[in-house]
Scaffold this motif. Structure first.
Motif, PDB file in Angstrom:
ATOM      1  N   TYR A   1     127.968  72.618  65.931  1.00  0.00           N
ATOM      2  CA  TYR A   1     127.682  72.955  64.531  1.00  0.00           C
ATOM      3  C   TYR A   1     126.303  72.442  64.115  1.00  0.00           C
ATOM      4  CZ  TYR A   1     132.676  73.798  64.651  1.00  0.00           C
ATOM      5  OH  TYR A   1     133.916  74.257  64.996  1.00  0.00           O
ATOM      6  N   LEU A   2     125.825  71.443  64.849  1.00  0.00           N
ATOM      7  CA  LEU A   2     124.472  70.918  64.672  1.00  0.00           C
ATOM      8  C   LEU A   2     123.796  70.897  66.041  1.00  0.00           C
ATOM      9  CD1 LEU A   2     125.143  67.828  62.349  1.00  0.00           C
ATOM     10  CD2 LEU A   2     123.787  69.837  61.716  1.00  0.00           C
ATOM     11  N   GLN A   3     122.481  70.889  66.024  1.00  0.00           N
ATOM     12  CA  GLN A   3     121.762  70.727  67.285  1.00  0.00           C
ATOM     13  C   GLN A   3     120.496  69.920  67.036  1.00  0.00           C
ATOM     14  OE1 GLN A   3     120.922  74.753  68.516  1.00  0.00           O
ATOM     15  NE2 GLN A   3     118.993  74.845  67.384  1.00  0.00           N
ATOM     16  N   PHE A   4     120.035  69.275  68.112  1.00  0.00           N
ATOM     17  CA  PHE A   4     118.801  68.505  68.021  1.00  0.00           C
ATOM     18  C   PHE A   4     117.627  69.366  68.464  1.00  0.00           C
ATOM     19  CE2 PHE A   4     121.814  64.924  68.476  1.00  0.00           C
ATOM     20  CZ  PHE A   4     121.391  64.155  67.400  1.00  0.00           C
TER      21      PHE A   4
ATOM     22  N   THR B   1     123.248  74.986  63.210  1.00  0.00           N
ATOM     23  CA  THR B   1     123.351  76.154  64.082  1.00  0.00           C
ATOM     24  C   THR B   1     123.990  77.328  63.332  1.00  0.00           C
ATOM     25  OG1 THR B   1     125.551  75.577  64.882  1.00  0.00           O
ATOM     26  CG2 THR B   1     123.658  74.625  66.057  1.00  0.00           C
ATOM     27  N   SER B   2     124.072  78.459  63.993  1.00  0.00           N
ATOM     28  CA  SER B   2     124.714  79.621  63.373  1.00  0.00           C
ATOM     29  C   SER B   2     126.191  79.340  63.095  1.00  0.00           C
ATOM     30  CB  SER B   2     124.576  80.850  64.273  1.00  0.00           C
ATOM     31  OG  SER B   2     125.101  80.606  65.567  1.00  0.00           O
TER      32      SER B   2
ATOM     33  N   VAL C   1     130.371  77.592  58.798  1.00  0.00           N
ATOM     34  CA  VAL C   1     131.204  76.559  58.160  1.00  0.00           C
ATOM     35  C   VAL C   1     130.746  76.357  56.722  1.00  0.00           C
ATOM     36  CG1 VAL C   1     131.865  74.119  58.198  1.00  0.00           C
ATOM     37  CG2 VAL C   1     131.714  75.404  60.348  1.00  0.00           C
ATOM     38  N   LEU C   2     129.440  76.296  56.498  1.00  0.00           N
ATOM     39  CA  LEU C   2     128.899  76.112  55.155  1.00  0.00           C
ATOM     40  C   LEU C   2     129.306  77.253  54.217  1.00  0.00           C
ATOM     41  CD1 LEU C   2     125.252  74.742  55.598  1.00  0.00           C
ATOM     42  CD2 LEU C   2     127.088  73.725  54.243  1.00  0.00           C
ATOM     43  N   LYS C   3     129.394  78.456  54.765  1.00  0.00           N
ATOM     44  CA  LYS C   3     129.741  79.622  53.959  1.00  0.00           C
ATOM     45  C   LYS C   3     131.250  79.777  53.781  1.00  0.00           C
ATOM     46  CE  LYS C   3     125.682  82.146  55.638  1.00  0.00           C
ATOM     47  NZ  LYS C   3     125.242  83.240  56.542  1.00  0.00           N
ATOM     48  N   GLY C   4     132.028  78.885  54.388  1.00  0.00           N
ATOM     49  CA  GLY C   4     133.478  78.976  54.274  1.00  0.00           C
ATOM     50  C   GLY C   4     134.096  80.007  55.197  1.00  0.00           C
TER      51      GLY C   4
END
Length: 602
Positions: free
Chosen positions: A477-480, A491-492, A497-500
């Motif tokens: 869900y995250l990347q460095f 990430t996409s 997740v942010l958009k529900g």
């Protein structure tokens, strides 16, 4: 070339009835004088794919290996099975070298082991060119690839030399650790087609993977070794200092352990390795310099005392357990600070910025693996490019019985914060903003305290927040991005997740109770014990005055209470007292042991 059936040689020389997966396929390509690449797991039987053809060829098989210290063991093993082999390296004196070279010319040996650097010596290379070479085997071939975990640029120098060896010889590259990127690079370097690449898969069904978080590493190791005292194992540490300290401690408490690292003399390394190989020492503590080429089949466990710098090294090292096919364990003791140590190694290393970026990426991939809650085997195999749909069922994640909980809202808070911070800060700063920290690093950027996400998760500790960020990174869900000072990006999947559009499940955090050597009831002293406690305090005060130290810096009251109750009579018992470390044992053991012994006599 002999026309005898490979199956016959397998039985007569190696004692096996059947080939393992991929072995015969590789052997047939070698016998047809192809350029081939064999990618097989550690313990998968790679060596037979060139040792067996060596017995069938009329000419000589040249084995190029980076492992000078282990050539003798490999050659001795071959000679005991009736395969005439020798090696030429810096450990062989001039007279003996001349004799071996003469024997090679006269067909005494079927196999010759050399280090890559040896081929760069013009006089030696001329000698090699004069031999009837039918097969060149490049062991540990991943060192040729700039994308591999142990890239050695100097090894690329041997590739033009191999083309100058006369005759229509076969060429075989062998490795246990190759991602898709490394595999493609090796195919290009060794001129191997897809058709002549044999990939048997990376699964080791007999190996149970475990990752342990939030544990006292030394305590865990001691308890594990005592429970498995009849088994043989390897403990990998990141530094020579860690190896020396842990080995010393284990031997002091009565657990016989050998050690191995590059800082020891050649004589001591050899002696320690032999103690382990011959079961004189059931456990060896080592840096990753140990184990390559070691074929000890009964290693039942590999413990990583420190997190390795990349997944390839981890996979290669755990592969040294269970080579006999019987059940074995691979245990990784995770601590976040281990990743900082690996980053420090990269910072101090030589190499291009591109190479360093690759190494930083590998550290983050290793950290993600250590923090995932999916099946560890599935994660590992997918990393190496295999399509896996089924969980292994026996790794620590598969066996985890904790309840799954919905953490979507918490994840959205973290992801939103990363966005609010313009995706240009690292993990620590993201955690500090969520916590609402007000230290100098936050004050440096005034706008951070004005963010609506500042203090949004203030009820969490920084440690909890960074672990949760690691989890979100491990699950994609995250990347460095970036090298030495990476920043977090959403990430996409994180955007969904942010958009529900997507929910996130995570296992419930364990409530960990660190077990103590004794509970409060154990420390209730009898009148007799109290008298001894008073005498121990007198001795502590005298020693403190003599050294000009506060008494508690020698031993705490809790440590003296434990001594008074347990009255240790041996070194092992004394070292098991809470608060008695190696150094304090060395300095104060005799003084306090004398008090205890005199009290018992009275």
């Amino acid at each position: 070339m002999q026309t005898v059936n490979p199956q016959t040689i397998l039985k007569e020389k190696f004692g096996y009835d059947n080939f393992r997966a991929g072995q015969l396929d590789v052997i047939n390509k070698v016998l047809a004088h192809k350029h081939a690449l064999a990618i097989m797991p550690t313990g998968g039987g790679k060596s037979i794919t060139y040792q067996l053809p060596a017995m069938m060829f009329d000419g000589i098989t040249l084995v190029i290996s980076p492992l000078i210290s282990l050539m003798k063991d490999q050659v001795d093993g071959l000679n005991t099975t009736g395969i005439p082999a020798t090696f030429l390296n810096s450990t062989v004196d001039g007279q003996e070298q001349a004799q071996r070279m003469s024997d090679l010319r006269h067909g005494v040996y079927k196999m010759l082991y050399v280090a890559p650097e040896r081929l760069e010596v013009p006089s030696f290379f001329s000698f090699v060119q004069s031999l009837n070479i039918e097969l060149i085997a490049v062991d540990e071939a991943h060192v040729l690839s700039q994308w591999g975990h142990d890239f050695r640029p100097s090894y690329l120098n041997i590739l033009p030399l191999l083309e100058q060896i006369p005759g229509h010889h076969a060429l075989l590259g062998l490795t246990a650790t190759a991602t898709e990127r490394v595999r493609e690079n090796l195919q290009q370097l060794l001129q191997v087609t897809d058709e002549n690449t044999v990939l048997t898969g990376f699964a080791r069904d007999n190996l149970a993977l475990k990752i342990i978080h939030n544990q006292d590493k030394r305590k865990y190791v001691v308890e594990y070794l005592r429970k498995n005292s009849d088994q043989t194992g390897i403990i990998y540490a990141a530094t020579r200092k860690q190896v020396d300290e842990l080995t010393t401690y284990l031997n002091k408490i009565g657990i016989k352990a050998a050690r191995y690292h590059a800082g020891l003399s050649e004589k001591e390394r050899q002696s320690q390795q032999e103690d382990f190989l011959y079961d004189e020492s059931p456990v060896i503590v080592a840096t990753n310099a140990f184990g390559m080429g070691i074929n000890k089949p009964n290693v039942r466990y590999v413990i990583h005392y420190s997190v390795p710098g990349n997944i390839e090294a981890y996979y290669q090292e755990i592969g040294r357990a269970g080579r006999d096919g019987l059940p074995a364990e691979a245990i990784l003791l995770y601590a976040p600070q281990d990743m900082h140590l690996q980053e420090f190694f990269v910072q101090k290393s030589e190499g291009s910025e591109e190479h360093k970026q690759n190494e930083y990426d590998k550290i983050r991939e290793m950290n993600a693996f250590a923090n995932t809650q999916t099946c560890l085997v599935r994660y590992l195999l997918q990393y190496f490019g295999e399509t896996v749909t089924k969980d292994c069922g026996h790794c620590s994640n598969c066996l985890d019985t904790r309840e799954w909980v919905n953490v979507t809202v918490d994840a959205q808070k973290v992801l939103a914060n990363v966005i609010r911070m313009n995706q240009r800060f690292g993990k620590t700063m993201v955690a500090k903003v969520l916590k609402g920290s007000n230290d100098a690093s936050i004050r440096k950027y005034e706008f951070l305290r004005e963010l609506p996400t500042f203090g949004l998760m203030k009820e969490r500790t920084l440690k909890e927040l960074t672990r949760f960020i690691d989890y979100l990174t491990a699950e994609g869900y995250l990347q460095f991005e970036g090298a030495e000072f990476p920043v977090l990006k959403v990430t996409s999947s994180g955007a969904e997740v942010l958009k529900g559009q997507k929910t996130i499940q995570k296992r419930l955090e364990k409530i960990r109770i660190v077990s103590q050597s004794m509970n409060s009831d154990d420390l209730k002293l009898s009148d007799n014990d109290n008298r001894l406690f008073a005498k121990l305090k007198e001795k502590r005060l005298a020693l403190a005055r003599e050294a000009g130290l506060p008494p508690f810096l020698i031993f705490s009251d809790k440590t003296l209470l434990a001594m008074a109750k347990l009255k240790p009579q041996t070194d092992v018992a004394f070292l098991s007292i809470p608060g008695v470390g190696e150094k304090k044992f060395e300095i104060y053991h005799q003084d306090f042991a004398k008090v205890i012994n005199e009290f018992i006599v009275i």
